[in-house]
Write an enzyme that holds these catalytic residues in place. Structure first.
Site, PDB file in Angstrom:
ATOM      1  N   LYS A  39       0.512  -1.239  -0.224  1.00 25.69           N
ATOM      2  CA  LYS A  39       0.047  -0.058   0.050  1.00 25.69           C
ATOM      3  C   LYS A  39       0.935   1.098  -0.211  1.00 25.69           C
ATOM      4  O   LYS A  39       0.380   1.930  -0.734  1.00 25.69           O
ATOM      5  CB  LYS A  39      -0.925  -0.061   1.027  1.00 25.69           C
TER       6      LYS A  39
ATOM      7  N   HIS B 177      -3.642   7.668  18.486  1.00 21.82           N
ATOM      8  CA  HIS B 177      -3.065   7.885  19.587  1.00 21.82           C
ATOM      9  C   HIS B 177      -4.085   9.134  20.569  1.00 21.82           C
ATOM     10  O   HIS B 177      -4.756   8.994  21.637  1.00 21.82           O
ATOM     11  CB  HIS B 177      -1.664   8.083  20.189  1.00 21.82           C
TER      12      HIS B 177
ATOM     13  N   LYS C   8      -4.288  13.371   7.976  1.00 24.18           N
ATOM     14  CA  LYS C   8      -3.517  13.464   9.208  1.00 24.18           C
ATOM     15  C   LYS C   8      -1.517  13.838   8.540  1.00 24.18           C
ATOM     16  O   LYS C   8      -1.030  14.534   9.100  1.00 24.18           O
ATOM     17  CB  LYS C   8      -3.558  12.512  10.163  1.00 24.18           C
TER      18      LYS C   8
ATOM     19  N   ASP D  44     -15.269  10.996  14.287  1.00 27.58           N
ATOM     20  CA  ASP D  44     -13.870  10.182  13.896  1.00 27.58           C
ATOM     21  C   ASP D  44     -13.000  11.149  13.679  1.00 27.58           C
ATOM     22  O   ASP D  44     -12.915  12.547  14.335  1.00 27.58           O
ATOM     23  CB  ASP D  44     -14.536  10.132  12.287  1.00 27.58           C
TER      24      ASP D  44
END
Length: 292
Positions: free
Chosen positions: A146, A218, A198, A234
């Protein structure tokens, strides 16, 4: 290298790349556009600035070795961008390092990045090599198939869009002397398949020195423990919310310290555990003071 005043619009990029946007890319872009000016949870009151500073203080005392100002972007201190959350002056290298750091340990991602650099030496070689060769080079970092596809497609898209393997216009001022806004950089980075909010936020923070707040697993978990995000959030919505709520000057420190706490604290990893957690003790103290 020629100068660019700005990143192209999504429409311009799509035309230049010669293919329509993927559904996932369209979803990312719409989501980001929706929360440029406000949180996805505008009525949710946490975290307050005082809560953010309190947690920063607690974690700084618990992990003093990580309670530092952002590291200077000096190439000699950032030879492996997977080991430093993308802390390198080169934007593409920062992206690749951040991609390799996903869903694996720091040790494994660092080894994968070192192997990738030693095997190919430059972005053009990575992009033009066989998929199997790239997979083999980064195998020890996990999810090699990936990640290899993401990295090669990213490099090819950048070269198709700009005619070179460079995104340094995101770090430089244009001819008008102005640098791109955080929002424009985020749109540019997330326009590439495989680059989510992110990853883009890590590049903004560690490579470009912007006040951004990336949310990993985390931080997402700890934010729930602290009551800083609604239960319905989410990770993408949590990041959009926290980036708006947190004071700019605490974002870097909280990101680094919350990740370290998440890696080491057994008390907040699982619900129902009896292990101690300094943040849970902090919450108990707040609850006790309110009951007086």
């Amino acid at each position: 290298m020629h100068k660019r005043n700005r990143a192209p619009s999504t429409d311009e990029s799509t035309v230049k790349l010669g293919s329509p946007e993927s559904p996932h890319r369209v979803k990312k872009r719409k989501l980001l556009d929706s929360y440029v000016s406000e949180s996805p949870f505008p009525e949710f009151p946490h975290p307050t600035p005082s809560e953010a500073y309190a947690v920063l203080d607690i974690l700084s005392k618990a992990y003093p070795q990580y309670a530092t100002a952002p590291v200077a972007l000096d190439p000699k201190f950032a030879s492996n961008s997977a080991a430093t959350c993308g802390n390198t002056p080169n934007v593409i290298d920062s992206l690749i390092g951040t991609i390799l750091s996903q869903n694996t340990s720091g040790k494994n991602s660092s080894r994968a990045k070192a192997s990738l650099d030693a095997t190919f030496g430059n972005f053009a070689a990575i992009a033009s090599s066989s998929r199997e060769a790239v997979v083999e080079a980064i195998r020890q970092g996990g999810l090699a198939n990936k990640k290899a596809a993401t990295i090669q497609n990213l490099l090819k898209s950048i070269e198709q869009r700009y005619g070179e393997y460079s995104l340094q216009h995101l770090a430089e001022a244009g001819e008008d002397g102005q640098k791109l806004s955080d929002e424009d950089i985020m749109k540019e980075l997330t326009s590439y398949d495989g680059v989510g909010p992110k990853t883009a936020s890590c590049v903004l923070m560690f490579c470009l020195g912007r006040d951004s707040f990336a949310v990993d697993t985390h931080i997402f978990r700890i934010s729930k423990v602290l009551g800083w995000i609604p239960s319905s959030a989410d990770r993408i919505l949590a990041q959009a919310h926290l980036d708006k709520r947190l004071p700019a000057e605490v974002k870097y420190g909280l990101h680094v310290l919350m990740i370290q706490h998440g890696r080491t604290c057994k008390g907040c990893k699982k619900s129902g555990t009896t292990a101690a957690c300094i943040l849970k003790e902090f919450l108990k103290g707040i609850k006790a003071s309110k009951s007086l």
